[in-house]
Motif scaffolding. Structure first.
Motif, PDB file in Angstrom:
ATOM      1  N   UNK A   1      -2.613  34.863 114.544  1.00  0.00           N
ATOM      2  CA  UNK A   1      -2.798  35.634 113.310  1.00  0.00           C
ATOM      3  C   UNK A   1      -1.801  36.778 113.174  1.00  0.00           C
ATOM      4  N   UNK A   2      -0.889  36.890 114.128  1.00  0.00           N
ATOM      5  CA  UNK A   2       0.198  37.887 114.012  1.00  0.00           C
ATOM      6  C   UNK A   2       1.513  37.132 113.913  1.00  0.00           C
ATOM      7  N   UNK A   3       2.166  37.164 112.754  1.00  0.00           N
ATOM      8  CA  UNK A   3       3.385  36.360 112.595  1.00  0.00           C
ATOM      9  C   UNK A   3       4.537  36.854 113.463  1.00  0.00           C
ATOM     10  N   UNK A   4       5.471  35.924 113.740  1.00  0.00           N
ATOM     11  CA  UNK A   4       6.696  36.309 114.440  1.00  0.00           C
ATOM     12  C   UNK A   4       7.498  37.281 113.578  1.00  0.00           C
ATOM     13  N   UNK A   5       8.414  37.982 114.228  1.00  0.00           N
ATOM     14  CA  UNK A   5       9.376  38.754 113.431  1.00  0.00           C
ATOM     15  C   UNK A   5      10.252  37.751 112.696  1.00  0.00           C
ATOM     16  N   UNK A   6      10.906  38.225 111.643  1.00  0.00           N
ATOM     17  CA  UNK A   6      11.754  37.317 110.853  1.00  0.00           C
ATOM     18  C   UNK A   6      12.833  36.675 111.717  1.00  0.00           C
ATOM     19  N   UNK A   7      13.370  37.473 112.634  1.00  0.00           N
ATOM     20  CA  UNK A   7      14.442  36.967 113.500  1.00  0.00           C
ATOM     21  C   UNK A   7      13.918  35.859 114.427  1.00  0.00           C
ATOM     22  N   UNK A   8      12.762  36.122 115.043  1.00  0.00           N
ATOM     23  CA  UNK A   8      12.173  35.113 115.930  1.00  0.00           C
ATOM     24  C   UNK A   8      11.848  33.843 115.152  1.00  0.00           C
ATOM     25  N   UNK A   9      11.278  34.022 113.973  1.00  0.00           N
ATOM     26  CA  UNK A   9      10.886  32.868 113.163  1.00  0.00           C
ATOM     27  C   UNK A   9      12.102  32.030 112.790  1.00  0.00           C
ATOM     28  N   UNK A  10      13.138  32.732 112.366  1.00  0.00           N
ATOM     29  CA  UNK A  10      14.375  32.034 111.981  1.00  0.00           C
ATOM     30  C   UNK A  10      14.941  31.277 113.179  1.00  0.00           C
ATOM     31  N   UNK A  11      14.998  31.951 114.328  1.00  0.00           N
ATOM     32  CA  UNK A  11      15.587  31.322 115.516  1.00  0.00           C
ATOM     33  C   UNK A  11      14.783  30.081 115.932  1.00  0.00           C
TER      34      UNK A  11
END
Lengths: 102, 185
Positions: free
Chosen positions: B32-42
């Motif tokens: 329920x806590x999303x990744x940071x944008x950078x982590x998600x993108x990677x």
């Protein structure tokens, strides 16, 4: 002793093989008594027969099975019998009442 | 020589930071806590590139058989629809709770478009087959390959190709397993 061991291994292998096949049978995924509701198709059935669309053809196949089963099955009761159709599928022979009421 | 020293120092700092984050237990692992944008993108790029590379040589069979739709439809309903939804459904408990959110396969999209049989996107089919067979790490997508043969997985792919086109009534007919499933195995 050795003979018993070999027999035991043989029996275990057989049992496990059957269990492995059974575990992934599609019948384990859901209840097998479910019926398609084909009532909405009645109006457009003639158009579907000529259709090249696989979706329409699949629906016709599914609903044909059901209606054929109803005609063949005079008892209206599910006795666990099936008829193998030309497309290789088992057709269910039951539940006339449920289909008619839909 | 001076630059090498800086480089080694930066490298050491980087690994020390990564080690600190990993071993400190501070990283939020809850779905329920999303990744940071950078982590998600990677992670997204890592996933997409890996699947693209792994699936590129898969030979797509003829998926236009209505029989495949019936077999694949029933399996989709049992194995996939709770996360990937059925026509008319916007969300389910699974689709809301999983992270990353599973794609809604009833919608047309770049990767899940529904076309007529002549225009089935081969890459799309390759990709879907690979994902169904092998699953995706740490995403909630299981590998169905160990328990389902290729023929059965292709049937699901055939159904997925048509799923965005069909309505709720058609879905109901196509996904009702009935007893014809017995002939499948």
């Amino acid at each position: 002793m050795n003979r018993n061991r070999i027999m035991a291994i043989g029996i275990m292998t057989g049992v496990l093989s059957v269990a492995a096949v059974e575990a992934h049978d599609p019948s384990k995924h859901s209840a097998m008594e479910e019926k398609p509701d084909c009532s909405f198709m009645k109006d457009g059935q003639s158009e579907m027969v000529a259709s090249d669309d696989p979706v329409q053809q699949a629906m016709m196949m599914k609903c044909d099975h059901t209606s054929t089963e109803h005609m063949d099955d005079s008892g209206h009761e599910d006795m666990g019998q099936h008829s193998e159709t030309e497309d290789g599928h088992d057709a269910k022979t039951s539940d006339h009442e449920e289909h008619v009421t839909r | 020589m001076k630059y090498i020293k800086y480089f080694v120092f930066a490298f050491a700092i980087f690994f020390a930071t990564v080690g600190l984050v990993v071993y400190s237990g501070l990283y939020p692992m809850g779905a329920d806590v999303p990744h940071s944008k950078l982590s998600y993108w990677a992670l997204e790029v890592l996933r997409d590139k890996s699947i693209e590379r792994s699936s590129q040589d898969i030979v797509v069979p003829d998926l236009s058989s209505p029989q495949l739709l019936l077999s694949g439809g029933a399996d989709y309903k049992d194995m996939c629809s709770s996360c990937h939804l059925k026509p008319g459904e916007k969300n389910s408990d699974m689709s809301i709770g999983l992270y990353p959110k599973p794609p809604n396969l009833t919608l047309s999209g770049d990767l899940h478009k529904g076309n007529n049989s002549e225009n089935i996107d081969e890459k799309d089919a390759q990709r879907q087959f690979w994902i169904i067979k092998h699953g995706i790490k740490a995403s909630g997508m299981p590998a169905w390959g160990p328990t389902h043969d290729d023929e059965r997985i292709w049937a699901i792919v055939a159904f997925l190709q048509k799923l965005p086109e069909i309505d709720g009534d058609q879905y109901q007919v196509l996904t009702t397993r009935g007893k014809q499933a017995k002939a499948h195995h």
